[in-house]
Motif scaffolding. Structure first.
Motif, PDB file in Angstrom:
ATOM      1  N   ASP A 113     -12.429  -3.979 -40.370  1.00 39.23           N
ATOM      2  CA  ASP A 113     -11.559  -3.643 -39.550  1.00 39.23           C
ATOM      3  C   ASP A 113     -11.797  -2.798 -38.490  1.00 39.23           C
ATOM      4  O   ASP A 113     -11.471  -3.301 -37.256  1.00 39.23           O
ATOM      5  N   GLU A 114     -12.271  -1.761 -38.647  1.00 41.52           N
ATOM      6  CA  GLU A 114     -12.784  -0.996 -37.727  1.00 41.52           C
ATOM      7  C   GLU A 114     -13.735  -1.530 -36.625  1.00 41.52           C
ATOM      8  O   GLU A 114     -13.722  -1.525 -35.425  1.00 41.52           O
ATOM      9  N   GLN A 115     -14.640  -2.286 -37.134  1.00 41.15           N
ATOM     10  CA  GLN A 115     -15.785  -2.885 -36.456  1.00 41.15           C
ATOM     11  C   GLN A 115     -15.284  -4.189 -35.613  1.00 41.15           C
ATOM     12  O   GLN A 115     -15.631  -4.354 -34.433  1.00 41.15           O
ATOM     13  N   GLU A 116     -14.163  -4.566 -36.198  1.00 39.99           N
ATOM     14  CA  GLU A 116     -13.649  -5.633 -35.467  1.00 39.99           C
ATOM     15  C   GLU A 116     -12.520  -5.178 -34.313  1.00 39.99           C
ATOM     16  O   GLU A 116     -12.709  -5.758 -33.331  1.00 39.99           O
ATOM     17  N   VAL A 117     -11.813  -4.220 -34.451  1.00 40.79           N
ATOM     18  CA  VAL A 117     -10.859  -4.012 -33.512  1.00 40.79           C
ATOM     19  C   VAL A 117     -11.560  -3.112 -32.420  1.00 40.79           C
ATOM     20  O   VAL A 117     -11.201  -3.112 -31.466  1.00 40.79           O
ATOM     21  N   GLY A 118     -12.799  -2.319 -32.670  1.00 37.00           N
ATOM     22  CA  GLY A 118     -13.465  -1.543 -31.806  1.00 37.00           C
ATOM     23  C   GLY A 118     -13.572  -0.103 -32.259  1.00 37.00           C
ATOM     24  O   GLY A 118     -12.307   0.518 -32.496  1.00 37.00           O
ATOM     25  N   VAL A 119     -14.700   0.439 -32.270  1.00 36.82           N
ATOM     26  CA  VAL A 119     -14.862   1.912 -32.819  1.00 36.82           C
ATOM     27  C   VAL A 119     -16.193   2.278 -32.235  1.00 36.82           C
ATOM     28  O   VAL A 119     -17.103   1.579 -32.039  1.00 36.82           O
ATOM     29  N   VAL A 120     -16.092   3.777 -32.278  1.00 37.87           N
ATOM     30  CA  VAL A 120     -17.451   4.464 -31.819  1.00 37.87           C
ATOM     31  C   VAL A 120     -17.847   5.173 -32.958  1.00 37.87           C
ATOM     32  O   VAL A 120     -17.233   5.967 -33.610  1.00 37.87           O
ATOM     33  N   LEU A 121     -18.909   5.025 -33.308  1.00 35.18           N
ATOM     34  CA  LEU A 121     -19.716   5.695 -34.587  1.00 35.18           C
ATOM     35  C   LEU A 121     -20.510   6.579 -33.600  1.00 35.18           C
ATOM     36  O   LEU A 121     -21.781   6.410 -33.110  1.00 35.18           O
ATOM     37  N   VAL A 122     -20.507   7.975 -34.447  1.00 32.39           N
ATOM     38  CA  VAL A 122     -21.354   9.051 -33.762  1.00 32.39           C
ATOM     39  C   VAL A 122     -21.999   9.804 -34.926  1.00 32.39           C
ATOM     40  O   VAL A 122     -21.451  10.072 -35.996  1.00 32.39           O
ATOM     41  N   ASP A 123     -23.094   9.344 -34.892  1.00 29.44           N
ATOM     42  CA  ASP A 123     -24.381  10.104 -36.226  1.00 29.44           C
ATOM     43  C   ASP A 123     -24.830  11.287 -35.270  1.00 29.44           C
ATOM     44  O   ASP A 123     -25.939  11.313 -34.755  1.00 29.44           O
ATOM     45  N   ILE A 124     -24.618  12.576 -35.772  1.00 30.48           N
ATOM     46  CA  ILE A 124     -24.932  13.719 -35.406  1.00 30.48           C
ATOM     47  C   ILE A 124     -26.184  14.201 -36.592  1.00 30.48           C
ATOM     48  O   ILE A 124     -26.010  14.625 -37.581  1.00 30.48           O
ATOM     49  N   GLY A 125     -27.485  13.872 -36.017  1.00 34.52           N
ATOM     50  CA  GLY A 125     -28.710  14.249 -37.008  1.00 34.52           C
ATOM     51  C   GLY A 125     -29.104  15.627 -36.340  1.00 34.52           C
ATOM     52  O   GLY A 125     -28.657  16.326 -35.961  1.00 34.52           O
ATOM     53  N   GLY A 126     -30.371  15.685 -37.022  1.00 37.66           N
ATOM     54  CA  GLY A 126     -31.121  17.065 -36.757  1.00 37.66           C
ATOM     55  C   GLY A 126     -31.304  17.367 -35.291  1.00 37.66           C
ATOM     56  O   GLY A 126     -30.856  18.362 -34.596  1.00 37.66           O
ATOM     57  N   GLY A 127     -32.214  16.315 -34.788  1.00 42.04           N
ATOM     58  CA  GLY A 127     -32.608  16.530 -33.364  1.00 42.04           C
ATOM     59  C   GLY A 127     -31.974  15.593 -32.386  1.00 42.04           C
ATOM     60  O   GLY A 127     -32.133  15.922 -31.419  1.00 42.04           O
ATOM     61  N   THR A 128     -31.248  14.587 -32.965  1.00 40.21           N
ATOM     62  CA  THR A 128     -30.668  13.666 -32.072  1.00 40.21           C
ATOM     63  C   THR A 128     -29.196  13.360 -32.562  1.00 40.21           C
ATOM     64  O   THR A 128     -28.763  13.606 -33.720  1.00 40.21           O
ATOM     65  N   THR A 129     -28.327  12.680 -31.674  1.00 44.54           N
ATOM     66  CA  THR A 129     -27.152  12.157 -31.853  1.00 44.54           C
ATOM     67  C   THR A 129     -27.111  10.748 -31.429  1.00 44.54           C
ATOM     68  O   THR A 129     -27.196  10.479 -30.382  1.00 44.54           O
ATOM     69  N   ASP A 130     -26.828   9.753 -32.597  1.00 43.79           N
ATOM     70  CA  ASP A 130     -26.616   8.275 -32.047  1.00 43.79           C
ATOM     71  C   ASP A 130     -25.090   8.036 -31.862  1.00 43.79           C
ATOM     72  O   ASP A 130     -24.310   8.661 -32.742  1.00 43.79           O
ATOM     73  N   THR A 140     -22.962   4.665 -31.183  1.00 38.82           N
ATOM     74  CA  THR A 140     -22.758   3.383 -31.127  1.00 38.82           C
ATOM     75  C   THR A 140     -21.507   2.854 -31.011  1.00 38.82           C
ATOM     76  O   THR A 140     -20.554   3.264 -31.683  1.00 38.82           O
ATOM     77  N   ILE A 141     -21.092   1.635 -30.180  1.00 38.16           N
ATOM     78  CA  ILE A 141     -19.921   1.131 -30.165  1.00 38.16           C
ATOM     79  C   ILE A 141     -19.797  -0.043 -30.667  1.00 38.16           C
ATOM     80  O   ILE A 141     -20.705  -1.088 -30.423  1.00 38.16           O
ATOM     81  N   TYR A 142     -18.894  -0.387 -31.443  1.00 39.47           N
ATOM     82  CA  TYR A 142     -18.736  -1.738 -32.005  1.00 39.47           C
ATOM     83  C   TYR A 142     -17.534  -2.407 -31.512  1.00 39.47           C
ATOM     84  O   TYR A 142     -16.336  -1.624 -31.424  1.00 39.47           O
ATOM     85  N   SER A 143     -17.570  -3.590 -31.258  1.00 38.52           N
ATOM     86  CA  SER A 143     -16.445  -4.501 -30.836  1.00 38.52           C
ATOM     87  C   SER A 143     -16.425  -5.755 -31.645  1.00 38.52           C
ATOM     88  O   SER A 143     -17.434  -6.575 -31.347  1.00 38.52           O
ATOM     89  N   GLU A 144     -15.697  -6.520 -32.035  1.00 34.61           N
ATOM     90  CA  GLU A 144     -15.515  -7.682 -32.369  1.00 34.61           C
ATOM     91  C   GLU A 144     -16.364  -8.038 -33.415  1.00 34.61           C
ATOM     92  O   GLU A 144     -17.210  -9.073 -33.675  1.00 34.61           O
ATOM     93  N   GLY A 145     -16.642  -6.949 -34.454  1.00 35.51           N
ATOM     94  CA  GLY A 145     -17.705  -7.157 -35.556  1.00 35.51           C
ATOM     95  C   GLY A 145     -19.266  -6.837 -35.019  1.00 35.51           C
ATOM     96  O   GLY A 145     -19.954  -7.093 -36.117  1.00 35.51           O
ATOM     97  N   SER A 146     -19.733  -6.604 -33.672  1.00 38.24           N
ATOM     98  CA  SER A 146     -20.732  -6.404 -33.580  1.00 38.24           C
ATOM     99  C   SER A 146     -21.091  -5.084 -32.927  1.00 38.24           C
ATOM    100  O   SER A 146     -20.097  -4.614 -31.990  1.00 38.24           O
ATOM    101  N   ILE A 147     -22.382  -4.767 -32.683  1.00 43.44           N
ATOM    102  CA  ILE A 147     -22.663  -3.454 -31.810  1.00 43.44           C
ATOM    103  C   ILE A 147     -22.760  -4.146 -30.342  1.00 43.44           C
ATOM    104  O   ILE A 147     -23.516  -5.045 -30.081  1.00 43.44           O
ATOM    105  N   VAL A 148     -22.051  -3.418 -29.688  1.00 39.77           N
ATOM    106  CA  VAL A 148     -22.080  -3.873 -28.098  1.00 39.77           C
ATOM    107  C   VAL A 148     -22.886  -2.825 -27.208  1.00 39.77           C
ATOM    108  O   VAL A 148     -23.198  -3.153 -26.060  1.00 39.77           O
ATOM    109  N   HIS A 149     -22.851  -1.677 -27.590  1.00 40.25           N
ATOM    110  CA  HIS A 149     -23.414  -0.539 -26.765  1.00 40.25           C
ATOM    111  C   HIS A 149     -24.093   0.582 -27.901  1.00 40.25           C
ATOM    112  O   HIS A 149     -23.514   0.888 -28.822  1.00 40.25           O
TER     113      HIS A 149
END
Length: 204
Positions: free
Chosen positions: A16-33, A35-44
């Motif tokens: 549902d989150e991926q379909e409606v639109g969500v920002v996923l933030v993955d804070i790792g050790g050296g970098t932060t990813d 990713t924006i999902y919309s309508e079930g797909s990665i758009v950015h």
């Protein structure tokens, strides 16, 4: 080869989150990813050159303590928002090069932590704005990764991003859930799930 935020999304995002639109933030050790999902797909998607290791470095320099001790302090005493700390709370800090341990106010540590966390989330806000998908993330933001275990990280993120924020834990796990139910295992669990869902493409 699997895009890291794609793997993480398998563990912490709902369909549902991926379909409606969500920002996923993955804070790792050296970098932060980011990713924006919309309508079930990665758009950015983008990668920021900031992560938990920078926070550890800040603590080591600010408190004049070895990196190994700074990492331990971060996990034991770290709180993302200074307002969550009482003025009279104290912590013990080991000095560098054999210096005697010191006792300092905990809010000194939290000032260092909050400044770096706030900077990371401000950069994330800029990336969301630049992506042109700002209006398409109705579900808000999900933050994950080991650094997000820190108390108050979701509240600070929500304050900076001005959006609802939750911490993403690996969900829908059977068996050894108690061993991997943590944001720091989001990518690992997601990779396993990705492999299971696409096993017809691989030779196991």
């Amino acid at each position: 080869i699997v895009l890291e935020p794609l793997a993480s999304s398998q563990a912490v995002l709902s369909s549902d989150e991926q379909e409606v639109g969500v920002v996923l933030v993955d804070i790792g050790g050296g970098t932060t990813d980011v990713t924006i999902y919309s309508e079930g797909s990665i758009v950015h998607t983008t990668v920021l050159a900031l992560g938990g290791n920078h926070l550890t470095q800040d603590i080591a320099v600010g408190l004049r303590t070895p990196l190994s001790e700074a990492e331990e302090i971060k996990h034991t005493y770290g709180v993302a928002m200074g307002s969550m700390v009482q003025p009279d709370e104290m912590i013990h800090v080991t000095g560098v090069s054999g210096s005697k341990p010191r006792t300092i106010q905990k809010n000194v540590l939290e000032g260092i932590v909050e400044d770096r966390f706030r900077e990371i989330f401000e950069f994330i806000a800029q990336e969301i704005e630049k992506s042109r998908y700002r209006s398409m993330v109705a579900s808000g933001v999900v933050i994950t990764g080991g650094t997000c275990i820190m108390l108050g990280s979701d509240e600070l993120a929500s304050d900076v991003l001005n959006r609802p924020v939750r911490v993403g834990f690996p969900e829908r796990i059977a068996g050894l859930q108690e061993l991997v139910y943590s944001p720091k295992y989001a990518t690992s669990v997601g990779l396993v799930r990705y492999g299971m869902n696409n096993n017809n493409k691989f030779n196991f």
